[in-house]
Write a protein that holds these residues in place. Structure first.
Motif, PDB file in Angstrom:
ATOM      1  N   LEU A  94       0.846  -1.105   0.089  1.00  0.00           N
ATOM      2  CA  LEU A  94      -0.113  -0.062   0.054  1.00  0.00           C
ATOM      3  C   LEU A  94       0.907   1.341  -0.043  1.00  0.00           C
ATOM      4  O   LEU A  94       2.010   1.415   0.564  1.00  0.00           O
ATOM      5  N   PRO A  95       0.468   2.412  -0.737  1.00  0.00           N
ATOM      6  CA  PRO A  95       1.196   3.582  -0.625  1.00  0.00           C
ATOM      7  C   PRO A  95       0.893   4.188   0.748  1.00  0.00           C
ATOM      8  O   PRO A  95      -0.089   4.032   1.545  1.00  0.00           O
ATOM      9  N   SER A  96       1.872   5.039   1.074  1.00  0.00           N
ATOM     10  CA  SER A  96       1.966   5.952   2.212  1.00  0.00           C
ATOM     11  C   SER A  96       0.846   6.937   2.129  1.00  0.00           C
ATOM     12  O   SER A  96       0.433   7.470   3.333  1.00  0.00           O
ATOM     13  N   GLN A  97       0.397   7.634   1.131  1.00  0.00           N
ATOM     14  CA  GLN A  97      -0.762   8.575   0.945  1.00  0.00           C
ATOM     15  C   GLN A  97      -1.427   8.063  -0.351  1.00  0.00           C
ATOM     16  O   GLN A  97      -0.812   7.596  -1.493  1.00  0.00           O
ATOM     17  N   LEU A  98      -2.842   8.369  -0.396  1.00  0.00           N
ATOM     18  CA  LEU A  98      -3.651   8.244  -1.503  1.00  0.00           C
ATOM     19  C   LEU A  98      -4.312   9.456  -1.531  1.00  0.00           C
ATOM     20  O   LEU A  98      -4.870  10.240  -0.899  1.00  0.00           O
ATOM     21  N   PHE A  99      -4.479   9.852  -2.949  1.00  0.00           N
ATOM     22  CA  PHE A  99      -5.081  11.277  -3.445  1.00  0.00           C
ATOM     23  C   PHE A  99      -6.371  10.478  -4.502  1.00  0.00           C
ATOM     24  O   PHE A  99      -5.945   9.906  -5.298  1.00  0.00           O
ATOM     25  N   MET A 100      -7.526  11.048  -4.160  1.00  0.00           N
ATOM     26  CA  MET A 100      -8.750  10.571  -5.314  1.00  0.00           C
ATOM     27  C   MET A 100      -9.138  11.903  -5.722  1.00  0.00           C
ATOM     28  O   MET A 100      -9.701  12.743  -5.085  1.00  0.00           O
ATOM     29  N   VAL A 115     -21.720   8.267  -7.028  1.00  0.00           N
ATOM     30  CA  VAL A 115     -20.272   8.255  -7.078  1.00  0.00           C
ATOM     31  C   VAL A 115     -19.423   8.637  -5.813  1.00  0.00           C
ATOM     32  O   VAL A 115     -18.444   7.817  -5.574  1.00  0.00           O
ATOM     33  N   TYR A 116     -19.724   9.587  -5.358  1.00  0.00           N
ATOM     34  CA  TYR A 116     -18.974  10.218  -4.023  1.00  0.00           C
ATOM     35  C   TYR A 116     -19.234   9.166  -2.885  1.00  0.00           C
ATOM     36  O   TYR A 116     -18.155   9.058  -2.237  1.00  0.00           O
ATOM     37  N   GLN A 117     -20.425   8.535  -3.001  1.00  0.00           N
ATOM     38  CA  GLN A 117     -20.582   7.623  -1.990  1.00  0.00           C
ATOM     39  C   GLN A 117     -19.614   6.622  -2.126  1.00  0.00           C
ATOM     40  O   GLN A 117     -18.952   6.039  -1.133  1.00  0.00           O
ATOM     41  N   SER A 118     -19.326   5.981  -3.269  1.00  0.00           N
ATOM     42  CA  SER A 118     -18.679   4.791  -3.680  1.00  0.00           C
ATOM     43  C   SER A 118     -17.023   5.087  -3.377  1.00  0.00           C
ATOM     44  O   SER A 118     -16.509   4.461  -2.795  1.00  0.00           O
ATOM     45  N   VAL A 119     -16.910   6.477  -3.541  1.00  0.00           N
ATOM     46  CA  VAL A 119     -15.492   7.049  -3.385  1.00  0.00           C
ATOM     47  C   VAL A 119     -14.849   7.054  -1.813  1.00  0.00           C
ATOM     48  O   VAL A 119     -14.054   6.314  -1.272  1.00  0.00           O
ATOM     49  N   PHE A 120     -16.146   7.483  -0.893  1.00  0.00           N
ATOM     50  CA  PHE A 120     -15.878   7.701   0.327  1.00  0.00           C
ATOM     51  C   PHE A 120     -15.673   6.165   0.973  1.00  0.00           C
ATOM     52  O   PHE A 120     -14.890   5.940   2.010  1.00  0.00           O
ATOM     53  N   GLN A 121     -16.762   5.614   0.621  1.00  0.00           N
ATOM     54  CA  GLN A 121     -16.666   4.133   1.234  1.00  0.00           C
ATOM     55  C   GLN A 121     -15.474   3.178   0.862  1.00  0.00           C
ATOM     56  O   GLN A 121     -14.946   2.482   1.683  1.00  0.00           O
ATOM     57  N   GLU A 122     -14.825   3.364  -0.519  1.00  0.00           N
ATOM     58  CA  GLU A 122     -13.625   2.610  -0.784  1.00  0.00           C
ATOM     59  C   GLU A 122     -12.575   3.148   0.243  1.00  0.00           C
ATOM     60  O   GLU A 122     -11.574   2.195   0.833  1.00  0.00           O
ATOM     61  N   ILE A 123     -12.279   4.404   0.286  1.00  0.00           N
ATOM     62  CA  ILE A 123     -11.168   5.046   1.060  1.00  0.00           C
ATOM     63  C   ILE A 123     -11.439   4.841   2.509  1.00  0.00           C
ATOM     64  O   ILE A 123     -10.252   4.524   3.228  1.00  0.00           O
ATOM     65  N   GLN A 124     -12.441   4.746   3.038  1.00  0.00           N
ATOM     66  CA  GLN A 124     -12.871   4.303   4.380  1.00  0.00           C
ATOM     67  C   GLN A 124     -12.004   2.995   4.713  1.00  0.00           C
ATOM     68  O   GLN A 124     -11.869   2.596   5.865  1.00  0.00           O
ATOM     69  N   ARG A 125     -12.149   2.006   3.874  1.00  0.00           N
ATOM     70  CA  ARG A 125     -11.735   0.608   3.841  1.00  0.00           C
ATOM     71  C   ARG A 125     -10.160   0.616   4.066  1.00  0.00           C
ATOM     72  O   ARG A 125      -9.699  -0.422   4.527  1.00  0.00           O
ATOM     73  N   LEU A 126      -9.617   1.701   3.230  1.00  0.00           N
ATOM     74  CA  LEU A 126      -8.085   1.516   3.350  1.00  0.00           C
ATOM     75  C   LEU A 126      -7.584   2.161   4.494  1.00  0.00           C
ATOM     76  O   LEU A 126      -7.642   3.285   4.909  1.00  0.00           O
ATOM     77  N   PRO A 127      -6.472   1.458   4.960  1.00  0.00           N
ATOM     78  CA  PRO A 127      -5.885   1.963   6.295  1.00  0.00           C
ATOM     79  C   PRO A 127      -4.636   3.079   5.761  1.00  0.00           C
ATOM     80  O   PRO A 127      -3.342   3.020   6.215  1.00  0.00           O
ATOM     81  N   VAL A 128      -4.890   4.148   4.929  1.00  0.00           N
ATOM     82  CA  VAL A 128      -4.148   4.723   4.315  1.00  0.00           C
ATOM     83  C   VAL A 128      -4.457   6.102   4.318  1.00  0.00           C
ATOM     84  O   VAL A 128      -5.901   6.411   3.926  1.00  0.00           O
ATOM     85  N   PRO A 129      -4.053   7.390   4.636  1.00  0.00           N
ATOM     86  CA  PRO A 129      -4.397   8.758   4.647  1.00  0.00           C
ATOM     87  C   PRO A 129      -4.729   9.274   3.259  1.00  0.00           C
ATOM     88  O   PRO A 129      -4.081   8.886   2.436  1.00  0.00           O
ATOM     89  N   CYS A 130      -5.880   9.702   3.205  1.00  0.00           N
ATOM     90  CA  CYS A 130      -6.334   9.901   1.775  1.00  0.00           C
ATOM     91  C   CYS A 130      -6.994  11.439   1.876  1.00  0.00           C
ATOM     92  O   CYS A 130      -7.654  11.777   2.828  1.00  0.00           O
ATOM     93  N   ASP A 158      -7.701  11.194   9.231  1.00  0.00           N
ATOM     94  CA  ASP A 158      -6.729  11.213   8.080  1.00  0.00           C
ATOM     95  C   ASP A 158      -7.265  11.344   6.955  1.00  0.00           C
ATOM     96  O   ASP A 158      -6.674  11.304   5.562  1.00  0.00           O
ATOM     97  N   ILE A 159      -8.655  11.262   6.623  1.00  0.00           N
ATOM     98  CA  ILE A 159      -9.438  11.563   5.245  1.00  0.00           C
ATOM     99  C   ILE A 159      -9.630  12.993   5.116  1.00  0.00           C
ATOM    100  O   ILE A 159     -10.574  13.326   6.009  1.00  0.00           O
ATOM    101  N   LYS A 160      -9.342  13.752   4.078  1.00  0.00           N
ATOM    102  CA  LYS A 160      -9.660  15.005   3.926  1.00  0.00           C
ATOM    103  C   LYS A 160     -10.360  15.212   2.666  1.00  0.00           C
ATOM    104  O   LYS A 160     -10.410  14.452   1.764  1.00  0.00           O
ATOM    105  N   LEU A 161     -10.806  16.410   2.540  1.00  0.00           N
ATOM    106  CA  LEU A 161     -11.760  16.912   1.347  1.00  0.00           C
ATOM    107  C   LEU A 161     -11.141  18.131   0.748  1.00  0.00           C
ATOM    108  O   LEU A 161     -11.360  19.348   1.695  1.00  0.00           O
ATOM    109  N   VAL A 162     -10.696  18.363  -0.270  1.00  0.00           N
ATOM    110  CA  VAL A 162     -10.439  19.695  -0.994  1.00  0.00           C
ATOM    111  C   VAL A 162     -11.384  19.931  -2.262  1.00  0.00           C
ATOM    112  O   VAL A 162     -11.476  19.132  -3.163  1.00  0.00           O
TER     113      VAL A 162
END
Length: 509
Positions: A94-100, A115-130, A158-162
């Motif tokens: 796994l990478p140390s950081q993920l950006f979507m 679409v955004y629901q699926s994106v947030f659900q996916e990154i919620q599963r990953l133990p990686v800052p996103c 560790d999950i942020k929105l820009v």
């Protein structure tokens, strides 16, 4: 729950009966056409035998079989071995950081929510800052996205929105603004960026399945993913789209064997962050152009996926395809009429491919692309003509030598496309009895659209945004470009008919 299950079973039985009837009708037509044929047509000593199973047909089908065998080898043997090796790496993959990065423009609200629901659900599963970077135009989308994040993300600081507000001048501008916003986040050296289209839902584990391959394949700069589709339209347009994704899946698998996938699909692709923050890459995506010998210089309106691929190839990166990283695309046909909708979409897709084709073969060459990829690109230019040869020759032959020629051609078309459809069962995508007819429709109309696009490369349009680009020339130059395009198209078609006439003459001599 019980009522829903009953309805699902009823729907399954209905679909099964419809498909069973379709397959029965297809095979019945094959038998009837076979009974109508004159046996003399299949005599190897008969002069028309060369016309029916000539070297040109063997070459065309040889190419298709080669792609199919390469694709099936990758899908069923090579990739499973790679997947096992990747999973053995564990968390180290796994990478140390993920950006979507998600781009949304003129997308229905319900689709945006999914679409955004699926994106947030996916990154919620990953133990990686996103960090999710949403490139949008309307203020209403911003409010909706923030609402979805509050609903789906829990106990993950560790999950942020820009939010990036684009001007609404096209997807390329929206991507460029998002990539620059990503650069300001100072991603780590091993960070990965996922680029998601605003109408693409991520299916469970598709992000993890894809991003782990960057650690396993250090020279891969971009990875693209497998697509399924949910089409807003009647059965014919639904099956047309579904078939396209089956063919795409097989070809992607074939090219992944050489690590030379020919496009970084705009629906969902992943890149190394070091690639995305490179100013050259951002410039390629934002303001790509083609310098044409006759039409001059003009910008690419569509085809950002081709621009990102070209940028990766030029920089010396490999490209890869992960067939078990799955997405569901919501397709909205640009027109309710099947012919008009498919014509518009084909013109956009094939125009992008041809513009990329000529540039890649001229500027990259064998050293960066490899022999097989160069062959595939050159074959794309030839196949638009060879795909029309059989129909043209059979129509002329029927007028000169009798209707049996046309019947034999129709029999071969139905038989060969049925066999191709059955071979697709190994692709892990669903197949339908409509596919043989749709395959042939794609062959003929697709070839016609490729021929037209070949001589009108400066004509581009978005099917959703309804924006167009007619070229960079103005006044007299624009008029000259338009008329020279028509003259060259007419000349090429005349030469094609002349070649068919010579072929028919040769079979009778």
């Amino acid at each position: 729950m019980h009522k829903s299950a009953t309805l699902d079973r009823a729907q399954w039985r209905h679909n099964f009966c419809v498909r069973l009837f379709g397959w029965s009708l297809l095979f019945t037509c094959l038998v009837l056409l076979g009974e109508l044929l004159d046996p003399a047509l299949f005599d190897p000593q008969h002069q028309k035998f060369v016309f029916l199973v000539g070297a040109l047909g063997a070459w065309r089908y040889g190419n298709a079989i080669n792609h199919y065998l390469r694709g099936m080898y990758f899908l069923h043997w090579r990739f499973p071995a790679m997947r096992k090796a990747v999973e053995r790496l564990g968390a180290a993959a796994l990478p140390s950081q993920l950006f979507m990065v998600v781009t949304s423009f003129r997308i229905p609200s319900q689709t945006t929510f999914n679409v955004y629901q699926s994106v947030f659900q996916e990154i919620q599963r990953l133990p990686v800052p996103c960090t999710v970077i949403a490139s949008i135009v309307e203020k209403g989308d911003e409010d909706l996205i923030k609402q979805i994040m509050r609903r789906e993300v829990h106990e993950r600081r560790d999950i942020k929105l820009v939010i990036v507000r684009a001007r609404g001048t096209g997807k390329r501008d929206g991507l460029a603004h998002a990539f620059r916003a990503l650069s300001r986040q100072m991603p780590s050296s091993d960070a990965v960026v996922g680029v998601v289209d605003g109408d693409t839902m991520l299916l469970p584990h598709c992000v993890a399945n894809a991003v782990k391959f960057f650690a396993y394949l250090p020279n891969v700069g971009g990875i693209t993913t497998n697509e399924f589709c949910q089409v807003e339209g009647d059965k014919l347009i639904r099956e047309w789209h579904a078939l396209r994704f089956v063919q795409r899946h097989i070809n992607m698998c074939s090219m992944a064997l050489s690590r030379r996938v020919l496009t970084m699909t705009g629906r969902l692709s992943f890149f190394r962050a070091s690639v995305v923050v490179d100013p050259a890459f951002i410039k390629d995506v934002e303001a790509d152009f083609l310098q044409h010998w006759r039409l001059g210089r003009f910008q690419f309106l569509t085809g950002d996926d081709k621009s990102s691929w070209f940028s990766l190839m030029r920089a010396g990166w490999d490209t890869f395809y992960v067939p078990d990283s799955n997405t569901l695309t919501v397709e909205h046909p640009p027109d309710s009429n099947f012919l008009r909708a498919t014509r518009q979409l084909m013109f956009r897709w094939y125009g992008n491919s041809l513009r990329q084709n000529f540039r890649a073969t001229r500027l990259l060459g064998v050293r960066q692309l490899g022999l097989f990829t160069m062959y595939v690109l050159y074959d794309q230019r030839v196949s638009m003509w060879t795909s029309l040869l059989g129909l043209t020759a059979s129509l002329i032959g029927a007028m000169l030598f009798g209707a049996q020629i046309l019947l034999a051609y129709l029999f071969w078309v139905l038989l060969s496309r049925t066999l191709v459809t059955l071979s697709m069962l190994l692709s892990k995508h669903r197949v339908d009895p409509l596919y043989p007819l749709v395959l042939y429709y794609n062959q003929i109309l697709g070839s016609l659209m490729k021929v037209y696009a070949l001589f009108h490369m400066d004509q581009q349009s978005w099917t959703r945004q309804k924006t167009t680009l007619s070229g960079g020339a103005a006044g007299l130059d624009q008029t000259l470009n338009r008329w020279t395009s028509k003259a060259m198209l007419a000349s090429a078609v005349s030469l094609f008919f002349g070649a068919v006439a010579l072929l028919l003459h040769a079979t009778q001599s």
